[in-house]
Design an enzyme around this catalytic site. Sequence first.
Site, mmCIF file in Angstrom:
data_model
loop_
_atom_site.group_PDB
_atom_site.id
_atom_site.type_symbol
_atom_site.label_atom_id
_atom_site.label_comp_id
_atom_site.label_asym_id
_atom_site.label_seq_id
_atom_site.Cartn_x
_atom_site.Cartn_y
_atom_site.Cartn_z
ATOM 1 C CD GLU A 117 -60.028 -65.664 -8.944
ATOM 2 O OE1 GLU A 117 -59.636 -65.742 -7.747
ATOM 3 O OE2 GLU A 117 -61.233 -65.689 -9.256
ATOM 4 C CG ASP A 143 -62.008 -65.357 -12.286
ATOM 5 O OD1 ASP A 143 -61.118 -66.128 -11.907
ATOM 6 O OD2 ASP A 143 -62.573 -64.532 -11.544
ATOM 7 C CD GLU A 148 -66.713 -66.233 -12.171
ATOM 8 O OE1 GLU A 148 -66.679 -66.615 -10.995
ATOM 9 O OE2 GLU A 148 -67.044 -65.075 -12.515
#
Length: 293
Positions: free
Chosen positions: A109, A111, A113
């Site tokens: 993953e 990310d 955010e």
Amino acid sequence: MALRLAFLVLLCSATSLLAIASAAPANASFSFNETFDVMWAEDHFNTSPDGQIWYLHLDNRSGCGFQTRQRYRFGWFSMKLKLVGGDSAGVVTAYYMCSDLGAAPTRDELDFEFLGNRTGQPYTLQTNVYKDGVGGREMRHTLWFDPTADFHSYSILWNTHQIVFFVDRVPIRVHKNNGRASSHFPNEKPMYMFSSIWNADDWATRGGLEKTDWGNAPFVSSYRDFQADGCRWEEPYPACAAATGEHWWDQSEAWGLAETQQEDLGWVARNLVTYDYCKDTERFPEPPEECNL
């Protein structure tokens, strides 16, 4: 102050922006219906009348999210976002790549955010890298602009040598591959692109001290201009190895940053980084090996 910071970054970034812009795809944006599926709560998703802007809604019943139908291994991936305005404490808007449709224990993953705030406080941008389900590689930044006032681009360059997180084509983080099998560098699994909005007031704003004010709901994040210039994964195993010379993002110029991009990254490190796992000696008495690259 925000305008002054924006001017300084744009000034020092001019040549590196030109370098990346000349390589990045000019006509690789896609319509929502041909590219994405809504993951859950379709009644919390809608578009502008022309279909060019996409909205995810969060209220006390549900958030919402979407994903690409296609998986990719390596490339350039970009989206323009406008974040929730006003009092958004407890709200998280995520834009990320992941190898699995669910939170699989061995997922890879990458990310972005965006952690909401109380009115008047800056947004926090958190990035993270997972390999085989192991994350813990968080960095946090403030931004040099108001991300709720207009759309800004958030992009990932991914090849076998490096992963670079960009904001408006300014590199804010580089995650390098040391070439070892033990390296915390996801390069084997193809990934989907996702975005979602959800309530995370147990941790997202001041470590969970600020709770979501549902009187301000619905919270709405906005999206447009998704771009993907990458190797589309197909079965059986396709030729998605980097360094083929067929794509700008896997040629030697994309294996590191240009000098002006290094200057931009240094400016970001000095002025905008609020947390770096590599410098957290309580969590990591011995820094992870990629921190030495």
